[in-house]
Design a protein around this motif. Structure first.
Motif, mmCIF file in Angstrom:
data_model
loop_
_atom_site.group_PDB
_atom_site.id
_atom_site.type_symbol
_atom_site.label_atom_id
_atom_site.label_comp_id
_atom_site.label_asym_id
_atom_site.label_seq_id
_atom_site.Cartn_x
_atom_site.Cartn_y
_atom_site.Cartn_z
ATOM 1 N N GLU A 296 22.491 -44.279 5.947
ATOM 2 C CA GLU A 296 21.552 -43.871 6.546
ATOM 3 C C GLU A 296 22.103 -42.411 6.810
ATOM 4 O O GLU A 296 23.256 -42.203 7.273
ATOM 5 N N ALA A 297 21.211 -41.295 6.641
ATOM 6 C CA ALA A 297 21.444 -39.962 6.600
ATOM 7 C C ALA A 297 20.493 -39.167 7.392
ATOM 8 O O ALA A 297 19.378 -39.409 7.557
ATOM 9 N N ASP A 298 21.108 -38.389 8.259
ATOM 10 C CA ASP A 298 20.510 -37.428 9.106
ATOM 11 C C ASP A 298 20.000 -36.203 8.528
ATOM 12 O O ASP A 298 20.815 -35.332 8.235
ATOM 13 N N LEU A 299 18.810 -36.123 8.166
ATOM 14 C CA LEU A 299 18.353 -34.855 7.379
ATOM 15 C C LEU A 299 17.670 -33.661 8.283
ATOM 16 O O LEU A 299 16.999 -32.887 7.727
ATOM 17 N N THR A 300 18.167 -33.738 9.640
ATOM 18 C CA THR A 300 17.323 -32.718 10.552
ATOM 19 C C THR A 300 17.392 -31.452 9.839
ATOM 20 O O THR A 300 16.573 -30.775 10.068
ATOM 21 N N GLU A 301 18.666 -31.051 9.840
ATOM 22 C CA GLU A 301 19.078 -29.374 9.624
ATOM 23 C C GLU A 301 18.525 -29.208 7.948
ATOM 24 O O GLU A 301 18.022 -28.222 7.765
ATOM 25 N N ILE B 132 31.555 -52.185 -13.938
ATOM 26 C CA ILE B 132 32.278 -50.758 -14.031
ATOM 27 C C ILE B 132 32.355 -49.933 -12.716
ATOM 28 O O ILE B 132 33.278 -49.061 -12.739
ATOM 29 N N VAL B 133 31.525 -50.331 -11.804
ATOM 30 C CA VAL B 133 31.574 -49.870 -10.324
ATOM 31 C C VAL B 133 31.863 -50.909 -9.399
ATOM 32 O O VAL B 133 31.019 -51.713 -9.205
ATOM 33 N N ASP B 134 33.054 -50.652 -8.600
ATOM 34 C CA ASP B 134 33.281 -51.467 -7.480
ATOM 35 C C ASP B 134 32.556 -50.817 -6.322
ATOM 36 O O ASP B 134 32.165 -49.944 -6.170
ATOM 37 N N GLY B 135 32.945 -51.906 -5.215
ATOM 38 C CA GLY B 135 32.389 -51.143 -3.965
ATOM 39 C C GLY B 135 32.795 -50.288 -3.285
ATOM 40 O O GLY B 135 32.215 -49.260 -2.746
ATOM 41 N N TYR B 136 34.170 -49.942 -3.581
ATOM 42 C CA TYR B 136 34.808 -48.762 -2.963
ATOM 43 C C TYR B 136 34.392 -47.531 -3.448
ATOM 44 O O TYR B 136 33.969 -46.781 -2.693
ATOM 45 N N LEU B 137 34.304 -47.554 -4.935
ATOM 46 C CA LEU B 137 33.795 -46.281 -5.608
ATOM 47 C C LEU B 137 32.129 -45.951 -5.259
ATOM 48 O O LEU B 137 31.785 -44.821 -4.917
ATOM 49 N N ALA B 138 31.305 -47.087 -5.327
ATOM 50 C CA ALA B 138 30.111 -47.186 -4.837
ATOM 51 C C ALA B 138 29.758 -46.573 -3.416
ATOM 52 O O ALA B 138 28.949 -45.599 -2.986
ATOM 53 N N GLY B 139 30.445 -47.129 -2.546
ATOM 54 C CA GLY B 139 30.377 -46.784 -1.214
ATOM 55 C C GLY B 139 30.856 -45.422 -0.812
ATOM 56 O O GLY B 139 30.312 -44.687 -0.137
ATOM 57 N N SER B 140 31.862 -44.992 -1.403
ATOM 58 C CA SER B 140 32.498 -43.493 -1.189
ATOM 59 C C SER B 140 31.592 -42.752 -1.870
ATOM 60 O O SER B 140 31.224 -41.550 -1.165
ATOM 61 N N PHE B 141 30.858 -42.639 -3.190
ATOM 62 C CA PHE B 141 30.214 -41.941 -3.486
ATOM 63 C C PHE B 141 29.086 -41.717 -2.953
ATOM 64 O O PHE B 141 28.282 -40.811 -2.386
ATOM 65 N N LEU B 142 28.185 -43.020 -2.418
ATOM 66 C CA LEU B 142 26.997 -42.842 -1.655
ATOM 67 C C LEU B 142 27.144 -42.031 -0.254
ATOM 68 O O LEU B 142 26.610 -41.423 0.179
ATOM 69 N N LYS B 143 28.399 -42.468 0.281
ATOM 70 C CA LYS B 143 28.564 -41.643 1.669
ATOM 71 C C LYS B 143 28.751 -40.091 1.521
ATOM 72 O O LYS B 143 28.371 -39.331 2.284
ATOM 73 N N ARG B 144 29.289 -39.797 0.287
ATOM 74 C CA ARG B 144 29.572 -38.337 -0.373
ATOM 75 C C ARG B 144 28.053 -37.845 -0.051
ATOM 76 O O ARG B 144 27.885 -36.575 0.241
ATOM 77 N N VAL B 145 27.141 -38.469 -0.939
ATOM 78 C CA VAL B 145 25.887 -37.958 -0.780
ATOM 79 C C VAL B 145 25.007 -37.622 0.309
ATOM 80 O O VAL B 145 24.340 -36.579 0.631
ATOM 81 N N ALA B 146 25.406 -38.704 1.346
ATOM 82 C CA ALA B 146 24.656 -38.631 2.683
ATOM 83 C C ALA B 146 25.423 -37.490 3.287
ATOM 84 O O ALA B 146 24.641 -36.591 4.035
ATOM 85 N N ASP B 147 26.590 -37.395 3.249
ATOM 86 C CA ASP B 147 27.352 -36.074 3.866
ATOM 87 C C ASP B 147 27.064 -34.921 3.342
ATOM 88 O O ASP B 147 26.843 -33.922 4.075
ATOM 89 N N ASN B 148 26.687 -34.829 1.964
ATOM 90 C CA ASN B 148 26.502 -33.390 1.726
ATOM 91 C C ASN B 148 24.634 -33.075 2.030
ATOM 92 O O ASN B 148 24.469 -31.958 2.186
ATOM 93 N N MET B 149 24.186 -34.034 2.146
ATOM 94 C CA MET B 149 22.712 -33.810 2.934
ATOM 95 C C MET B 149 22.495 -33.536 4.411
ATOM 96 O O MET B 149 22.114 -32.680 4.829
ATOM 97 N N GLU B 150 23.467 -34.176 5.113
ATOM 98 C CA GLU B 150 23.749 -34.108 6.739
ATOM 99 C C GLU B 150 24.262 -32.726 6.904
ATOM 100 O O GLU B 150 23.947 -31.974 7.915
ATOM 101 N N GLN B 151 25.474 -32.142 6.181
ATOM 102 C CA GLN B 151 26.088 -31.089 6.465
ATOM 103 C C GLN B 151 25.481 -30.058 5.687
ATOM 104 O O GLN B 151 26.190 -29.191 5.160
ATOM 105 N N PHE B 152 24.242 -29.570 5.751
ATOM 106 C CA PHE B 152 23.466 -28.881 4.989
ATOM 107 C C PHE B 152 23.768 -27.466 5.645
ATOM 108 O O PHE B 152 23.784 -27.253 6.852
ATOM 109 N N ASP B 153 23.843 -26.417 4.893
ATOM 110 C CA ASP B 153 24.492 -25.211 5.508
ATOM 111 C C ASP B 153 22.664 -24.432 5.808
ATOM 112 O O ASP B 153 22.262 -23.969 4.830
ATOM 113 N N THR B 154 22.822 -24.329 7.154
ATOM 114 C CA THR B 154 21.325 -23.884 7.493
ATOM 115 C C THR B 154 21.370 -22.245 7.531
ATOM 116 O O THR B 154 20.369 -21.494 7.639
ATOM 117 N N LYS B 155 22.252 -21.585 7.032
ATOM 118 C CA LYS B 155 22.620 -20.292 7.043
ATOM 119 C C LYS B 155 22.550 -19.558 5.535
ATOM 120 O O LYS B 155 22.451 -18.658 5.137
#
Length: 434
Positions: free
Chosen positions: A232-237, A408-431
């Motif tokens: 789940e990602a917080d897209l407020t910013e 070819i994709v295990d849970g660690y890679l999938a989970g890490s990638f998905l979390k990184r996508v969410a982080d990129n969306m949440e840590q959006f540069d509002t400036k």
């Protein structure tokens, strides 16, 4: 090794059917031999006993080389020595047989001595240890039949081995096991073979595109073991920045600023951090793509689905991404997409939130390794942790779901990638400026 054709220079011994020391009758199959053009069962030219396997199973042998030494009775073989004795000069040693003796399929042996007892398959199973002869392999390549599909074809050869005729019959029947899944053998209660009542109503014939989509989806679901992970990602910013700048963006570039280019940007950055998610499987090899081309699952006016592709998404700024995505979506809705617009995708995004869906479990767009579904952006009351204490705030939340190929994709890679996508969306540069 008997001659099996004008251009055949060697053959592969598939297996020996008569063990060393065992007796056999005339016409009994001694061994099975495979070549790149024909598969043969080698019959005994006369009754006798197997003295020695000179060549082993799975060994490639040139035509004319000795593959076995036999002791033949004089009942059926006029050339064999009397009373089972070996010819003069060969007693006490195992000399190389003459040319006629090497070619076990004796020219004088009647053709009907080959005993064929096909073993019929009673039900569809997967033969994981199937031997694929060069002939069958060449036929499979010519018709784009995978090894997995070959393992589903009932073989009529010895121990279920596939023959040329089995593959021909299978192709003529329309390849019924192309997308089939094996039914495991279980004991106890069996689910009955039910005939379902599909009901009555208006008949709508599937158009060609819908048929292609159906085939592609069934193929993907039956080929790749799908696993889906969620975050789940917080897209407020991101939402607030987009709402505050969409008018200015339109005035400056004459382009609509939707969430699609922002999502593509976040995914492309995450792929750079986890390049293995940007891959395909080719047999036993994993192809890690150098380019990052993001496909966007887009609905057509007919209701069908198409995937236009943003090429080299990692090398484009927000302006270029907005132009590219808007152009492709517009072409899709006007049915003006060209062939190149839908080729080369290495990772796909499906925005199920466009239709109000909270989340989705998308099917992988083959031959890619994963697909991301973005759900609806919904306002919810969330507990926020602040330095001065927790508080309940209204936030713009969105579910992300990643379906990935577990080969070819295990849970660690999938989970890490998905979390990184969410982080990129949440840590959006509002400036950020555009």
């Amino acid at each position: 090794m008997p001659k099996m054709g004008e251009s055949i220079t060697e053959g592969t011994i598939i297996n020996w059917l008569v063990n060393e020391g065992d007796s056999f009758d005339e016409g009994d199959i001694l061994c099975e031999v495979a070549t790149d053009k024909v598969d043969n069962e080698v019959p005994a030219p006369a009754s006798g006993r197997m003295l020695e396997h000179v060549k082993s199973a799975q060994e490639v042998v040139p035509i004319g080389d000795v593959i076995a030494i036999l002791e033949l009775s004089n009942k059926k073989n006029k050339s064999s020595p009397p009373s089972g004795e070996m010819p003069k000069g060969q007693r006490g040693t195992k000399q190389k047989p003459s040319k006629n003796e090497e070619n076990i399929v004796h020219p004088s042996a009647p053709k009907n001595t080959i005993k064929k007892k096909p073993k019929q398959a009673s039900s569809f199973t997967v033969n994981k240890n199937i031997f694929i002869s060069p002939l069958v392999e060449s036929m499979a390549k010519a018709h784009h039949i995978s090894y997995e599909e070959l393992s589903r074809i009932p073989g009529t050869g010895k121990e279920g081995r596939l023959r040329k005729s089995d593959v021909i019959t299978y192709i003529e029947e329309g390849r019924p096991f192309k997308f089939a899944q094996p039914v495991p053998e279980v004991s106890g209660f069996q689910v009955p073979d039910l005939t379902f009542d599909k009901g009555t109503g208006k008949i709508v014939k599937m158009d060609r595109m819908r048929q292609m989509i159906a085939d592609h989806m069934v193929f993907s679901a039956s080929t790749a073991p799908h696993v889906t992970a969620y975050v789940e990602a917080d897209l407020t910013e991101m939402v607030q920045w987009r709402n505050a700048n969409k008018v200015a963006f339109k005035e400056k570039y004459n382009e609509k600023l939707t969430f699609t280019p922002l999502f593509v940007e976040a995914v492309a950055r995450a792929i750079q951090d986890f390049p293995m998610i940007n891959s395909s499987l080719d047999g036993e090899n994993i192809i890690v793509k150098e380019e990052i081309n993001i496909g966007m699952a887009t609905a057509l006016p007919s209701g069908n689905l198409i995937v236009p592709v943003v090429k080299n998404a990692d090398k484009k700024d927000l302006k270029a991404l907005a132009e590219n995505t808007n152009e492709l979506v517009g072409k899709a809705r006007d049915n003006k997409l060209k062939g190149d617009d839908t080729k080369g995708s290495t990772f796909t995004i499906s925005n199920v939130g466009t239709f109000g869906s909270l989340m989705g479990t998308p099917i992988i767009n083959q031959p890619e390794a994963a697909i991301l579904a973005t759900g609806i952006i919904k306002k919810r009351a969330e507990v926020m942790e602040r330095e001065d204490g927790d508080s309940i705030e209204v936030r713009h939340m969105m579910y992300l779901s990643l379906s990935f190929d577990h080969r070819i994709v295990d849970g660690y890679l999938a989970g890490s990638f998905l979390k990184r996508v969410a982080d990129n969306m949440e840590q959006f540069d509002t400036k950020r400026k555009f």
